[in-house]
Design an enzyme around this catalytic site. Structure first.
Site, PDB file in Angstrom:
ATOM      1  N   LYS A 127     -14.006  -4.342  -5.716  1.00 43.10           N
ATOM      2  CA  LYS A 127     -14.781  -3.232  -6.277  1.00 43.10           C
ATOM      3  C   LYS A 127     -13.873  -2.283  -7.041  1.00 43.10           C
ATOM      4  O   LYS A 127     -14.252  -1.764  -8.088  1.00 43.10           O
ATOM      5  CB  LYS A 127     -15.496  -2.483  -5.155  1.00 43.10           C
ATOM      6  CG  LYS A 127     -16.683  -3.245  -4.654  1.00 43.10           C
ATOM      7  CD  LYS A 127     -17.572  -2.376  -3.824  1.00 43.10           C
ATOM      8  CE  LYS A 127     -18.763  -3.177  -3.369  1.00 43.10           C
ATOM      9  NZ  LYS A 127     -19.455  -2.554  -2.260  1.00 43.10           N
ATOM     10  N   LYS A 143       0.835  -1.210   0.000  1.00 39.46           N
ATOM     11  CA  LYS A 143       0.000   0.000   0.000  1.00 39.46           C
ATOM     12  C   LYS A 143       0.869   1.258   0.000  1.00 39.46           C
ATOM     13  O   LYS A 143       0.549   2.235  -0.671  1.00 39.46           O
ATOM     14  CB  LYS A 143      -0.917   0.009   1.226  1.00 39.46           C
ATOM     15  CG  LYS A 143      -2.080  -0.956   1.090  1.00 39.46           C
ATOM     16  CD  LYS A 143      -3.053  -0.776   2.228  1.00 39.46           C
ATOM     17  CE  LYS A 143      -4.189  -1.770   2.155  1.00 39.46           C
ATOM     18  NZ  LYS A 143      -5.020  -1.793   3.350  1.00 39.46           N
ATOM     19  N   LYS A 168      -7.919 -10.916  -7.816  1.00 37.07           N
ATOM     20  CA  LYS A 168      -8.914 -11.157  -6.780  1.00 37.07           C
ATOM     21  C   LYS A 168     -10.124 -10.239  -7.009  1.00 37.07           C
ATOM     22  O   LYS A 168      -9.949  -9.078  -7.414  1.00 37.07           O
ATOM     23  CB  LYS A 168      -8.257 -10.836  -5.431  1.00 37.07           C
ATOM     24  CG  LYS A 168      -9.048 -11.209  -4.217  1.00 37.07           C
ATOM     25  CD  LYS A 168      -8.203 -10.980  -2.977  1.00 37.07           C
ATOM     26  CE  LYS A 168      -9.065 -11.009  -1.740  1.00 37.07           C
ATOM     27  NZ  LYS A 168      -8.325 -10.836  -0.497  1.00 37.07           N
TER      28      LYS A 168
END
Ligand code: SF4
Length: 335
Positions: free
Chosen positions: A205, A119, A202
């Site tokens: 959204k 991240k 994976k």
């Protein structure tokens, strides 16, 4: 005659991001398992809104998504009569215990977390909360002294850190013989990670490769129809390899075993086309999703049921959290 022994049910803690409506990846990979576990264990399900603010977000959207997540979880089968559902920020002790754990958690362990590295690489400015995220996660679990945490394979590292923190705190303020915090054990989720309809990554959204749990039958079909299949099946007469096709894996999650066997046979012998295969999958999904959609409609028509479930869940958790914090503060010289 009454038994002198009291059977203590193991306590399970599960957290989920307030990402709005669930998609079938969340449902198959986590929530369906929690619904099963709520009959076997004392189950606590937490919508982790404090975790969600470690990256950029819009306050109004967070509020909306938190509520949609609560509604989705209840529609999916989390039953407030059996499990406790609440929102993390409604129980301030989560952040209080996280601060305490910050004082015992080794920095090196945090910097090694692969999810942090992933991240952080994608952001220009990294908030400290992104680094200490697993400390708050440890606080979430240990505040309730949970024994088990249902996790996917990608979360085992975070759970290991919770165990390290529990050990460190116990060594300083309790004893090895009588630890205060249990070392939570992973309960691996049976369904492996669910791939998106692009068959590449994976289901998520943000990649727009998902099927929403509450989407209508027509919307689900509109997404299934163009979904990626085995690329070797260029023509209907080309035999395929079911194992490389995401539609086959979705059949394994939604269809009865005899249907899964038929799918494998018809695919590998070119006995049917991919659209035929997807129509059967759509039927199997409908069998599972129709009651969930129906419950969601009922909850939308009676919004106080969602509010009441969250309020009761928070009240129950605040009482448990206060007990833990009283003991923690006493042992640490803070009370
Ligand atoms: S027949 Fe079914 S399992 Fe085989 S490639 Fe097509 S969609 Fe996938």
């Amino acid at each position: 005659m009454c038994s002198p022994y009291v059977l203590v049910m193991p306590r399970i803690f599960s957290g989920i991001q307030p990402s709005g409506e669930l998609h079938i990846g969340n449902y198959l990979g986590a929530v369906k398992n929690w619904v099963r576990l709520q009959d076997l264990h004392e189950t606590i399900v937490c919508i982790v809104d404090y975790h969600a603010i470690t990256v950029a977000y819009e306050p109004e959207m967070l509020r909306k998504r938190r509520r949609e997540m609560a509604l989705s979880l209840l529609a999916a089968g989390i039953d407030p009569e059996k499990a406790t559902l609440f929102v993390q920020s409604q129980v301030p002790e989560h952040t209080e215990l996280a601060w305490i754990f910050n004082s015992v958690c080794p920095l090196g362990e945090l910097e090694r977390q692969t999810q942090f590295k992933d991240k952080a690489q994608r952001q220009e400015s990294v908030a400290a909360g992104l680094l200490t995220y697993p400390v708050l996660q440890a606080a979430d679990i240990l505040l309730y002294r949970a024994d088990l945490v249902p996790v996917g394979e990608d979360q085992v590292q975070h759970l290991e850190l919770s165990r390290v923190i529990a050990r460190r705190w116990n060594a300083l303020y309790a004893s090895e013989a009588q630890p205060f915090f249990p070392e939570p054990q992973p309960s691996l989720t049976p369904t492996r990670r669910v791939m998106g309809l692009d068959g590449q990554a994976k289901m998520s959204k943000s990649l727009n490769n998902y099927v929403g749990l509450l989407e209508s039958s027509e919307e689900v079909w509109a997404k299934l129809r163009p979904a990626v299949t085995d690329p070797a099946r260029m023509k209907r007469t080309d035999p395929g390899t079911p194992e490389v096709c995401n539609i086959y894996h979705l059949h394994k999650a939604f269809s009865p075993e005899p249907t899964v066997a038929t799918v494998a046979h018809n695919c590998s012998t070119a006995g049917w086309g991919c659209i035929d295969c997807k129509k059967v999958l759509h039927q199997s999904m409908e069998a599972e999703l129709v009651p969930i959609r129906r419950r969601a409609e009922e909850l939308r028509a009676n919004p106080t049921r969602v509010d009441d479930a969250l309020a009761e869940g928070a009240e129950h958790c605040r009482a448990l959290a206060r007990q833990t914090m009283a003991e923690v503060k006493e042992r640490m010289g803070l009370a």
